[in-house]
Design an enzyme around this catalytic site. Structure first.
Site, short mmCIF file in Angstrom:
data_model
loop_
_atom_site.label_atom_id
_atom_site.label_comp_id
_atom_site.label_asym_id
_atom_site.label_seq_id
_atom_site.Cartn_x
_atom_site.Cartn_y
_atom_site.Cartn_z
N THR A 12 -101.28 17.17 28.53
CA THR A 12 -100.62 18.45 28.78
C THR A 12 -99.12 18.28 29.04
OG1 THR A 12 -101.33 18.19 31.05
CG2 THR A 12 -102.67 19.63 29.66
N CYS A 130 -87.39 5.07 26.79
CA CYS A 130 -86.81 5.82 25.66
C CYS A 130 -85.41 5.33 25.28
CB CYS A 130 -86.78 7.31 25.99
SG CYS A 130 -86.24 7.67 27.66
N HIS A 237 -81.54 11.80 23.41
CA HIS A 237 -80.60 10.97 24.17
C HIS A 237 -79.48 10.45 23.26
CE1 HIS A 237 -83.35 11.16 27.38
NE2 HIS A 237 -83.85 9.95 27.39
N ASN A 310 -85.68 11.59 22.18
CA ASN A 310 -86.29 10.74 23.21
C ASN A 310 -87.77 11.00 23.38
OD1 ASN A 310 -84.92 13.21 24.28
ND2 ASN A 310 -86.07 12.67 26.12
#
Ligand code: A2P
Length: 333
Positions: A12, A130, A237, A310
């Site tokens: 979720t 990331c 990013h 990211n």
């Protein structure tokens, strides 16, 4: 072709939802799918490939059903506890948290860089941070061709990297509401602070970038420093990467080396205002690089501007790409 029983943990969340999207797009050979989140989300319904699935609460018995592969993105403490339980039951976990990344018995993988490391997994494979993923995709071809002496990272990281709550802080902040996730307003501001501060004044995010880059490139002698900054951008990013190379280079050759490398799109035409930007990288799986120019303050240096989604390449896509490679290896067994 074999089909695999697959689980998604943290389905979720920001990354979890994107796992489902990327799994659909890339059409992985999934025979059965199991979706897990916290008790708060139990019984929620989600659709995958046109079929409805019910989210279950993650428990110690969740993996007692012959699940082959589980993609985890439910935070470090959930991974710390449940990844070994899943692995013990014969499931291979691909974990998006920082819990296992630096464990020497756990491979840390970016498929464009070190896919072979998947082979020595003992039930857990870690997906890097990331900001590290997008950096090493670009650094690897330069490392192989020219050698790298030193790296200086400065990042400009989107709020989606802080999950749903980070995203809401920017949305609500733009309406003048106080932040709930970040220690200061992020709208109209930036925070030189990602993850917690450590004793040497660096944040954990900065330390992750340094240690993970060394582990993925397999070179503990690399000199690296980093400053990581949260900016009021919803997604994708950006990074300024200053690299000092071992060998001399021709700038055009270097650009071509990047153009030919897997997973990279060079966007570098300053005369026409073309350079990577977060709004263009969002929704894409590649890493974008531009502003490629010589650092004239050192013998053999180059400056790069690197942007990627990211949530996709920095998390969900990279994890699913690891799963694809893993399946390729498992199919051959
Ligand atoms: P839930 O929605 O039920 O809280 P994000 O980082 O985007 O906020 O997402 C975090 C994800 O991790 C969510 O899917 C969340 O589920 C899940 N999660 C948080 N705590 C647990 C837990 N104790 N067990 C399983 N899933 C968890």
């Amino acid at each position: 072709m074999k089909k695999y029983r697959l689980a998604v943990v943290g389905v979720t969340g920001m990354v979890g939802r994107t796992f489902l999207k990327v799994l659909e797009e890339r059409n992985l050979p999934v025979s059965e799918l199991f979706l897990f989140a916290s008790g708060r989300s139990a019984d929620r319904k989600l659709t995958f490939m046109g079929k409805e699935y019910v989210v279950e609460e993650l428990t110690e018995n969740s993996f007692d059903r012959g699940i082959d592969i589980a993609l985890f993105s439910a935070g470090g403490s959930v991974s710390q506890k449940y990844a070994p339980i899943a692995a013990e039951k014969g499931c291979i976990v691909i974990d998006n948290s920082s819990a296992w990344r630096m464990d020497p018995s756990v491979p840390l993988v970016v498929p464009e860089v070190n896919p072979e490391d998947i082979k020595w997994n003992r039930g857990i494979i870690a997906n890097p941070n990331c900001s590290t993923i997008q950096a090493v995709v670009v650094l690897k071809p330069l490392y192989d061709k020219y050698g790298i002496k030193r790296i200086v990272y400065s990042t400009y990281q989107a709020v989606s990297g802080a999950g749903m709550q980070g995203y809401s802080d920017l949305e609500n902040g733009l309406r003048g509401e106080a932040p709930k996730k970040f220690p200061h307003p992020i709208a109209g501001n930036l925070l030189p602070h990602i993850d917690v501060f450590t004793d040497n004044g660096y944040t954990k995010e900065e330390i992750k970038m340094i240690n993970e880059t060394r582990k993925i490139l397999g070179d503990q002698s690399l000199r690296i420093t980093a400053t990581t900054v949260r900016v009021p951008v919803f997604n994708s990013h950006s990074e300024s990467i200053n690299v000092e190379l071992e060998k001399p280079f021709d700038l055009e050759d270097l650009k071509n080396t990047l153009r030919e490398a897997p997973g990279i799109v060079v966007q570098d035409d300053p005369a026409n205002n073309i350079y990577p930007m977060p709004i263009n990288a969002t929704g894409r799986d590649e890493v974008f690089v531009g502003r490629i120019r010589r650092d004239e303050s050192v013998e053999s240096g180059v400056n790069l501007w690197v942007v990627a989604d990211n949530i996709r390449k920095g998390a969900a896509t990279n994890t699913v790409q690891i799963a694809e490679k893993l399946i390729e290896y498992l199919d051959k067994e």
